[in-house]
Write an enzyme that holds these catalytic residues in place. Sequence first.
Site, PDB file in Angstrom:
ATOM      1  N   ASP A  56     -15.868  54.262 -14.161  1.00 13.47           N
ATOM      2  CA  ASP A  56     -15.686  55.656 -13.767  1.00 13.47           C
ATOM      3  C   ASP A  56     -14.419  56.258 -14.368  1.00 13.47           C
ATOM      4  O   ASP A  56     -13.467  55.544 -14.710  1.00 13.47           O
ATOM      5  CB  ASP A  56     -15.568  55.758 -12.242  1.00 13.47           C
ATOM      6  CG  ASP A  56     -16.880  55.533 -11.525  1.00 13.47           C
ATOM      7  OD1 ASP A  56     -17.867  55.125 -12.179  1.00 13.47           O
ATOM      8  OD2 ASP A  56     -16.912  55.757 -10.299  1.00 13.47           O
ATOM      9  N   HIS A 204     -13.051  51.029 -13.289  1.00 14.16           N
ATOM     10  CA  HIS A 204     -12.583  52.309 -13.813  1.00 14.16           C
ATOM     11  C   HIS A 204     -12.008  52.102 -15.213  1.00 14.16           C
ATOM     12  O   HIS A 204     -11.246  51.157 -15.420  1.00 14.16           O
ATOM     13  CB  HIS A 204     -11.520  52.922 -12.903  1.00 14.16           C
ATOM     14  CG  HIS A 204     -12.041  53.345 -11.570  1.00 14.16           C
ATOM     15  ND1 HIS A 204     -12.348  52.441 -10.570  1.00 14.16           N
ATOM     16  CD2 HIS A 204     -12.340  54.573 -11.078  1.00 14.16           C
ATOM     17  CE1 HIS A 204     -12.800  53.103  -9.513  1.00 14.16           C
ATOM     18  NE2 HIS A 204     -12.804  54.393  -9.794  1.00 14.16           N
TER      19      HIS A 204
END
Length: 250
Positions: A56, A204
């Site tokens: 992400d 992430h």
Amino acid sequence: MWTVSIPIVLSLSMLLTGSINELSNAPSKGRPYYEKRGEIVWEVPTEEKIIALTFDDGPDPEDTPQILDLLKQYGAKATFFVIGEKAERYQDLIKREVAEGHELANHTYTHMYFTRGVKESNMRDQLMKAEKAIFRVSGQKPHLFRPPGGYYNDPLIQIAKQEGYTVVMWSWHINTMDWNTPGVSHITNKVLNNSRNGDIVLFHDYVEGKTQTIEALRRILPVLKSRGYRFVTISELLEYRKTSPVKGID
């Protein structure tokens, strides 16, 4: 509205399990309802030794290239939940992700949290503006969406559905919390000690400060590969949902 106070320990427990949205938005129907209808996916239980790695908040000019190098080294495909405005800024990274066989997905245009009080028009605008940005750069229209922070509610799910999206969360039992830089060993152990067939792992490719995700991936990828896992995109994982219904949901 809550009619009694919530113990601090409960709030922390919900956060650590990755279900932030359950306290913040309190969708009336709950996970089983959405999971059974296929409107939100947390994992896809299957007999196949497959696992989906997701990233992400990127792309990021420093972290994303190193992650792509590691994925390439281990023959791993992943799904990148992209921020629209970053896709416009770092177009070469988006194009590299596509060229190397990874999947692009929608993570809003500016990383807006869809908490209480956010207008439905803002939700739709964030979703569609990011979609247009990703399409302009890559030529691909995303069909998977992950709300920042895991915040979701009934209107958001309906908007996503209307626009042709499946909402994808992550396996709560394997939540790395890498955004909070809890330590390389914590991230590594969380994944290696809890991985199951059909899991969706949240990482992430951008965090505030210095990332620990890259070093953790250096340890995680070879071990999972040695255990026989194949790294697939979310779309590939969802193909197994057709023949692998979610267990325990009537």
